[in-house]
Every structure is written in structure tokens, then in C-alpha cells.
Design a protein around this motif. Structure first.
Motif, short mmCIF file in Angstrom:
data_model
loop_
_atom_site.label_atom_id
_atom_site.label_comp_id
_atom_site.label_asym_id
_atom_site.label_seq_id
_atom_site.Cartn_x
_atom_site.Cartn_y
_atom_site.Cartn_z
N VAL A 47 -1.60 -20.08 56.61
CA VAL A 47 -2.59 -19.00 56.67
C VAL A 47 -2.04 -17.84 57.50
O VAL A 47 -1.52 -18.03 58.60
CB VAL A 47 -3.91 -19.50 57.29
CG1 VAL A 47 -4.87 -18.35 57.54
CG2 VAL A 47 -4.55 -20.56 56.39
N THR A 48 -2.15 -16.64 56.95
CA THR A 48 -1.71 -15.42 57.63
C THR A 48 -2.90 -14.70 58.23
O THR A 48 -3.94 -14.55 57.58
CB THR A 48 -1.00 -14.48 56.64
OG1 THR A 48 0.16 -15.13 56.11
CG2 THR A 48 -0.60 -13.18 57.32
N SER B 185 -6.28 -15.86 50.12
CA SER B 185 -6.69 -15.38 51.44
C SER B 185 -5.63 -14.46 52.04
O SER B 185 -5.95 -13.38 52.56
CB SER B 185 -6.93 -16.57 52.37
OG SER B 185 -7.19 -16.14 53.69
N ASN B 186 -4.38 -14.86 51.95
CA ASN B 186 -3.31 -14.08 52.55
C ASN B 186 -3.13 -12.73 51.86
O ASN B 186 -2.98 -11.70 52.52
CB ASN B 186 -2.00 -14.86 52.50
CG ASN B 186 -1.98 -16.04 53.46
OD1 ASN B 186 -2.89 -16.20 54.28
ND2 ASN B 186 -0.96 -16.87 53.36
N VAL C 9 -5.13 -20.47 50.07
CA VAL C 9 -4.38 -19.75 51.10
C VAL C 9 -3.67 -18.53 50.50
O VAL C 9 -3.61 -17.47 51.12
CB VAL C 9 -3.38 -20.68 51.80
CG1 VAL C 9 -2.66 -19.94 52.92
CG2 VAL C 9 -4.09 -21.91 52.35
N SER D 285 -4.39 -11.26 59.32
CA SER D 285 -4.17 -9.84 59.00
C SER D 285 -5.03 -8.96 59.90
O SER D 285 -6.16 -9.33 60.23
CB SER D 285 -4.52 -9.57 57.54
OG SER D 285 -3.78 -10.40 56.67
#
Length: 374
Positions: A211-212, A280-281, A277, A214
């Protein structure tokens, strides 16, 4: 399906009768899914949370038509819509927990994980059971459902990619759609193996993605909402498939179908560790801890309001037990709302104590469309 049941009853052919029952169930499911797509029955649920989140995070109020949200929905659809939101909330909160871990805020991360587990293990499981969405004994019926769902999500991801062609998000969605279409093929092969004999295929390899965090969303407006928060968004659809595969894998295990369980568990892992993921990223969905807490609070407030409304509708529809379930879950959501509010106050107090070091608040007026069920 009913005709086959009748023939089976008359002739004493239990297999024909059983196939007829399964066909009728499949027909009912197909009608239900088509109706969901046609009227987007979770509109009221998603809309309430979307409005709450946007107002909470941007201060911008806007007018929308809620006429369709006020129309009473069958209890089964209310349960299904709520379950979709609960599955989405689980993965959302686990994403936020990862962000908190990276910020070395372990206590906050653990709160998100604990609440996320309640949403899935308690709320989601209770709701799909009451709605009778999946079978705890019939793998073939479950596979027919899974095939339909995977095909529908693939089609939706292809369509979402066309909304912003050439973007990185479109490339990610296109890749996921191809995979989900292939998954439907694997599930079809598994169903054929159960019905006619043969080998159940193995799950495709999964490349786990981290997961990143941001500083702000990568997109805005309708496209961002379709990725993360609209009714049946890409994130919600991925969470729905994840929870569905997990439920069905348990049925496979309980009925002695180890290879089928392995396939379903592999697809479950694909959704939680890869597809969710990736979306999401690329969307920039997980942001700073304080902003994520604000989103969580807004989502919980929306959930409280929706469960209040749904309980009233269930009572009016002659389902007091479902109404009681909705009210009990609403009580949980009220507790979650207070917990997240307390955590945000502590985070904010700490930040102010450090003269406003504001790495947490990286979202400047974006339309987050946070729409999880809470």
C-alpha cells in the motif's frame, strides 16, 4: 428450473429435481444481480457517505436528487447493499492501518484493524447470511454466483478504464479486468469439473503489492469516485469479490473440496493483496493519518444514518428481526464513530503540540468520495 423440479418429483429422479432447484436459484440470482445493476440499489448507502465525506473534507456542500434513495427497498437488497459496504470498509480500514504503521502510529493502526475486523467478521457475515446470498453446502451454486460476479466486475472495470483512456488508472483497470475475466473462466472450469468430472484448476500466481501513502488523490470528480467511492466503485467491487471468495472457500473446505478451496482462496488473495491495492495506489486513496481518520468518521456517520433508515424500512416490511440487526449494527457504528473521533483529536493535539507539522493533511480540497459502510 421449476419444470425440472416437477419432472424429478414425478419420476423420483432426485438428481433431476436437484438440478431444477439449482437452476431456479440461479435464475433468481441472475434477476437479482440484473436488478442491482439496473437501479444501483446501494445508491442511498453510497450517496449518504459520499456527501458526508466530501462536505467533511472539503467544506463544499452540494445539492443532489435523493428521490430514488427514499424509495423503500426489499430487505434482501438492503442486507446485500450493507454487506457490500462492510466488505469495502474492512479493506479500506486495513489500507488506512498500513498508512498509520508507516507513520509509526501503531495504536491508531490497531484501532483501524480492530474495527475493520468487526465490519467483516461480524457485520458482513451476519448480513450475507440473513440475505441467503451464498450456500454453506452447495459449491456448484456458489460457483455459479462467483462466475456471474467476476464477469460483471470485469465488464465494469473495462468500462471504467474507458472513462479516462490513456491514464495510468485506465491501464491498471484494464489489466485487472483481463485477470477477472480469466478468473471467471477458471471458476467455470471448476464448476464443470464438479458437474462432469475432471480437474479443478489452480489459482493464478499473485504478486503482492504494498500500500502506497499519497499526499493527495491522483484524480478528482466522477472518475475518482468510480475508482474509490461511487456505487459499485472499483475498490468496492474488489472488496466484494474478496469477501465472496473467502466465504465460498470456507464452504468448499467444509464439504471436503480441498482443491476448490485452494482455487477460491487464491482468488481471494488476488483481490486483497493485488487488485485492491493496485487501484488504491493508482487512485491515491490512502492519505495522511489525520485525513484518513476524517474519512472514517464521515463514513461512520453515514452508516449510522443509513442503518437508522434501513431499520425503519425493514420494520415496515414486516421483518423485525432484520430491523433489530440493523439497529444493533448501528450501535457498533456509533462506537466506531466515537473511537475515530477520539483518535483524530489526539492526533490533532499532537500535531499542534509540534507547531503544526502537517504531513498528515495532504489532501487539499479533493473530492475523496469516501463511501465505505463503516
Amino acid at each position: 428450473g421449476r419444470a425440472k423440479q416437477a419432472v424429478g418429483a414425478v419420476t423420483g429422479d432426485e438428481e433431476t429435481k436437484r438440478k431444477g432447484e439449482r437452476q431456479e436459484d440461479k435464475g433468481k440470482l441472475k434477476g437479482k444481480l440484473e436488478e442491482e445493476n439496473r437501479v444501483s440499489f446501494s445508491f442511498g448507502h453510497r450517496l449518504g457517505r459520499l456527501v458526508a465525506a466530501v462536505v467533511a473534507t472539503t467544506g463544499i456542500a452540494f445539492a443532489v436528487s435523493v428521490a430514488s434513495a427514499s424509495a423503500a427497498l426489499p430487505v434482501e437488497q438492503l442486507l446485500t447493499s450493507a454487506a457490500r459496504e462492510e466488505a469495502a470498509a474492512h479493506l479500506e480500514y486495513y489500507g488506512y492501518a498500513t498508512g498509520a504503521d508507516k507513520a509509526h502510529l501503531t495504536d491508531v493502526a490497531n484501532v483501524w484493524r480492530t474495527v475493520g475486523d468487526v465490519e467483516h467478521q461480524d457485520h458482513y457475515t451476519h448480513e450475507v447470511t440473513l440475505a441467503n446470498l451464498y450456500s454453506e453446502t452447495d459449491n456448484e451454486a456458489n460457483l455459479e454466483t462467483a462466475i456471474t460476479q467476476a464477469q460483471q466486475v470485469a465488464q465494469k472495470d473495462f468500462a471504467r478504464a474507458e472513462e479516462n483512456p490513456g491514464s495510468q488508472a485506465a491501464r491498471v483497470l484494464h489489466k485487472i479486468a483481463i485477470q477477472e475475466d480469466e478468473d471467471a473462466g477458471l471458476l467455470s472450469n471448476a464448476l464443470n469439473a464438479l458437474q462432469h468430472g475432471g480437474s479443478i484448476p489452480t489459482a493464478p500466481p499473485v504478486k503482492e503489492v504494498g500500500v502506497t501513502v499519497s499526499p493527495r488523490p491522483s484524480y478528482s470528480g466522477t472518475f475518482y469516485n468510480d475508482l474509490t467511492a461511487g456505487s459499485g466503485s472499483a475498490l468496492q467491487d474488489s472488496a466484494w469479490l474478496w469477501a465472496e471468495y473467502q466465504f465460498m472457500a470456507k464452504t468448499a473446505v467444509d464439504t471436503g473440496q480441498a482443491k476448490l478451496a485452494a482455487l477460491l482462496s487464491g482468488l481471494e488473495n488476488q483481490e486483497i493483496s493485488q487488485n485492491w491495492v493496485l487501484v488504491s495506489n493508482v487512485a491515491g486513496f490512502v492519505n495522511g493519518v489525520a485525513m484518513n481518520l476524517e474519512h472514517s468518521i464521515a463514513g461512520e456517520q453515514g452508516a449510522i444514518e443509513v442503518y437508522t433508515r434501513d431499520a425503519k424500512e425493514a420494520e415496515e416490511d414486516g421483518n423485525p428481526s432484520v430491523a433489530s440487526t440493523f439497529l444493533n449494527i448501528r450501535g457498533d457504528e456509533e462506537g466506531h464513530h466515537q473511537t475515530f473521533t477520539t483518535e483524530l483529536q489526539e492526533i490533532t493535539s499532537t500535531e499542534h503540540g509540534h507547531h503544526g507539522s502537517s504531513t498528515e493533511h495532504g489532501h487539499h480540497g479533493s473530492s475523496t468520495g469516501h463511501g465505505h459502510h463503516g
